[in-house]
Scaffold this motif. Structure first.
Motif, PDB file in Angstrom:
ATOM      1  N   TYR A  97      19.495  27.130  50.579  1.00  0.00           N
ATOM      2  CA  TYR A  97      19.969  25.886  51.183  1.00  0.00           C
ATOM      3  C   TYR A  97      19.154  25.502  52.415  1.00  0.00           C
ATOM      4  O   TYR A  97      19.122  24.328  52.793  1.00  0.00           O
ATOM      5  N   SER A 118      16.544  23.243  51.288  1.00  0.00           N
ATOM      6  CA  SER A 118      16.989  22.181  50.388  1.00  0.00           C
ATOM      7  C   SER A 118      18.093  21.357  51.065  1.00  0.00           C
ATOM      8  O   SER A 118      17.792  20.455  51.855  1.00  0.00           O
ATOM      9  N   THR A 119      19.339  21.680  50.810  1.00  0.00           N
ATOM     10  CA  THR A 119      20.445  20.848  51.288  1.00  0.00           C
ATOM     11  C   THR A 119      20.545  20.800  52.806  1.00  0.00           C
ATOM     12  O   THR A 119      20.681  19.728  53.402  1.00  0.00           O
ATOM     13  N   ASP A 126      22.733  19.382  37.800  1.00  0.00           N
ATOM     14  CA  ASP A 126      22.988  20.175  39.006  1.00  0.00           C
ATOM     15  C   ASP A 126      21.915  19.950  40.054  1.00  0.00           C
ATOM     16  O   ASP A 126      22.205  19.794  41.243  1.00  0.00           O
ATOM     17  N   LEU A 171      22.085  18.231  43.879  1.00  0.00           N
ATOM     18  CA  LEU A 171      21.933  19.131  45.018  1.00  0.00           C
ATOM     19  C   LEU A 171      21.352  18.437  46.238  1.00  0.00           C
ATOM     20  O   LEU A 171      21.880  18.538  47.347  1.00  0.00           O
ATOM     21  N   ASN A 172      20.259  17.699  46.055  1.00  0.00           N
ATOM     22  CA  ASN A 172      19.544  17.172  47.205  1.00  0.00           C
ATOM     23  C   ASN A 172      20.236  15.989  47.870  1.00  0.00           C
ATOM     24  O   ASN A 172      20.121  15.796  49.069  1.00  0.00           O
ATOM     25  N   ASP A 201      32.249  20.741  41.583  1.00  0.00           N
ATOM     26  CA  ASP A 201      30.791  20.869  41.522  1.00  0.00           C
ATOM     27  C   ASP A 201      30.358  22.340  41.478  1.00  0.00           C
ATOM     28  O   ASP A 201      29.533  22.735  40.653  1.00  0.00           O
ATOM     29  N   GLN A 202      30.934  23.152  42.351  1.00  0.00           N
ATOM     30  CA  GLN A 202      30.526  24.555  42.434  1.00  0.00           C
ATOM     31  C   GLN A 202      30.982  25.359  41.213  1.00  0.00           C
ATOM     32  O   GLN A 202      30.277  26.267  40.756  1.00  0.00           O
ATOM     33  N   ASN A 219      28.540  24.385  38.418  1.00  0.00           N
ATOM     34  CA  ASN A 219      27.232  25.000  38.663  1.00  0.00           C
ATOM     35  C   ASN A 219      27.256  26.494  38.361  1.00  0.00           C
ATOM     36  O   ASN A 219      26.307  27.045  37.792  1.00  0.00           O
TER      37      ASN A 219
END
Length: 506
Positions: A39, A42-43, A327, A331-332, A414-415, A418
């Protein structure tokens, strides 16, 4: 009264149980080590850039840092063939690379802490790329070791679940912990915290028993490994800085800036190695066991995949490129969208803590369980459906008043999706590889699986902005589309279930 003595069979069963539990704990630790930094490039990085006023289109370009794992096939054969000097002599080839990668992760994260003001986006990108590179290297080494230790689907299921539990626990801890710390003490403090945590498993690996039959002294091997690691880390920094500077200079000469649509060119460059393999397919299928194509250190593992599956390899590659697309696309941009809805960093951090962790672990656990009970087609279909539901949840959230409970529900959906899709997909990819080349072929397949999704994710910010300017709800259409793409992978399943690999005559 003393207990009756254990029978020989009972002793063997108990030893196997202890060995199995230790193996699960080990791969849970390795998953934690790999998930912790993800993360952060990324996020979390996307939110950090947004807080510093970086344009959404440029934030989307930073998602292309996540393209680096799709190119891991370029260096994966080196991990199969060579060991890290010092570390490999005592701890073995696989653990040696894992230890080096952990040092790389910690140093790159610390560098991102030192440059957390993002005054130079080039410097930010440099250390984000290094962090992605060492994270990917850790995954390549751990995946190869996992496939070597567990060659069947029944053995893979529990190990994959343990590995993904560790991975997703670390992602949640890094994501929520970093946001909560950043909200209270700033971005530098958040990255320093993750840098320290990323290095925490390193002493545990150092304390582990050496490889069977190893003759090296632990202390001597450790210090030799540290010196070699420093040299390798410095070389990697120099190479990435040189290539990055040359790329930016070339882009400037071509007139490419933050408003340019470079997606088609990036796609073409990334697809070249895969297209070359597909074009050479007739020659590959005719290659004998002594052919240089099949015995080459550099391309032999990848040629072997096409040799075994033939034209069906193209169907497999099309499927794996679609399966996790929803997914990755989500994410982004999911966190910038949630921030745009008015939620604070602390609220996002709380949603990404206990709620995300429990939902993700439940999804991984169920995914790891069903691969040992259901047919391959049904497990893949279930993963795709729940992944799509998670994406649709963000559209639902966007049309509700700001409510932390609704944020928790969308995050959980979402989680969970995923986690389930990730578990069944990892087992599926692991069963496709030839045990002769576990590291290289898994890197090849998993890298290609995320190539197109991560490329499109990099253009996600531009897509949303253009939809908004056209009068549409950009985020709504983006997340609806990403969910539909996840469902589209199901159409491949009838053909996939009929594919069988050619026997390797060697």
């Amino acid at each position: 009264m003393s207990a009756p003595p254990m029978t020989a069979q009972a002793v063997v069963t108990a030893d196997r149980a202890r060995h199995g539990a230790a193996r699960l704990a080990l791969f849970g630790l390795l998953g934690f080590s790999a998930g912790l930094p993800f993360y952060m490039f990324s996020t979390v990085l996307a939110l950090r850039l947004a807080e510093h006023g970086v344009a959404l289109a440029v934030i989307g370009f930073f998602a292309w840092v996540q393209l680096l794992p799709t190119c891991k096939f370029l260096w994966a054969p080196l991990l199969d063939r060579f060991g890290v000097p010092g570390f490999a002599r005592f701890w073995g080839k696989r653990r040696g690379w894992i230890m080096l990668a952990q040092l790389g992760i910690a140093s790159a994260t610390a560098a991102m802490a030192l440059t957390a003001d993002d005054r130079s986006l080039g410097v930010t990108a440099l250390f984000a790329v290094l962090l992605a590179f060492w994270t990917t290297t850790l995954e390549v080494a751990a995946d190869a070791w996992r496939i070597e230790l567990a060659p069947t689907a029944d053995e893979q299921g529990p190990i994959v679940a343990a590995n993904l539990w560790g991975y997703r626990s670390a992602m949640v801890a890094a994501g929520s912990g970093a946001l909560l710390v950043a909200d209270a003490a700033g971005w530098s403090a958040a990255y320093w915290l993750i840098a320290a945590a990323a290095l925490a498993p390193f002493p545990l690996l150092v304390a582990m028993r050496g490889q069977p039959g190893g003759q090296a002294n632990r202390a001597a091997a450790f210090f030799e490994g540290l010196l070699a690691s420093a040299a390798i880390l410095g070389a990697a920094l120099g190479i990435v800085a040189t290539v990055g500077s040359a790329s930016l200079a070339g882009a400037a000469r071509l007139g490419i800036d933050g408003n340019a649509n470079v997606t088609p060119y990036v796609l073409a460059i990334c697809l070249l190695p895969f297209l070359a393999m597909a074009a050479a397919l007739p020659r590959i299928r005719r290659a004998g066991p002594a052919s240089r194509l099949r015995t080459s250190v550099a391309i032999g593992p990848y040629v072997d995949f096409f040799w075994r599956y033939g034209t069906a390899a193209l169907v497999l590659m099309a499927f794996v490129s679609l399966y996790r697309m929803g997914d990755v696309l989500a994410l982004n941009l999911s966190k910038p969208m949630i921030r745009d809805l008015g939620y604070s960093l602390s609220q996002i951090g709380r949603a990404d803590s206990v709620v995300a962790l429990v939902a993700s672990m439940a999804g991984v656990g169920i995914g790891g369980w069903i691969v040992t009970r259901w047919s391959q087609g049904w497990t893949l279909a279930a993963g795709a459906i729940f992944a799509a539901i998670g994406n649709f949840g963000f559209v639902w959230l966007a049309h509700r008043p700001s409510d932390e409970a609704a944020l928790y529900l969308a995050t959980a959906a979402d989680q969970f999706g995923n986690g389930m899709a990730g578990a069944v997909f990892v087992v599926y990819l692991s069963m496709l590889v030839n045990p002769r080349y576990p590291g290289a072929q898994y890197a090849f397949l998993s890298g290609f699986a995320f190539l197109l999704p991560r490329l499109l994710s990099g253009a996600g910010g531009t897509i949303v902005e253009r939809l908004d300017r056209a009068g549409f709800a950009g985020f709504d259409l983006f997340f609806l589309g990403s969910g539909v793409v996840s469902l589209a992978a199901i159409a491949f399943l009838p053909a996939l279930m009929r594919i069988r690999p050619r026997e390797d005559e060697r």
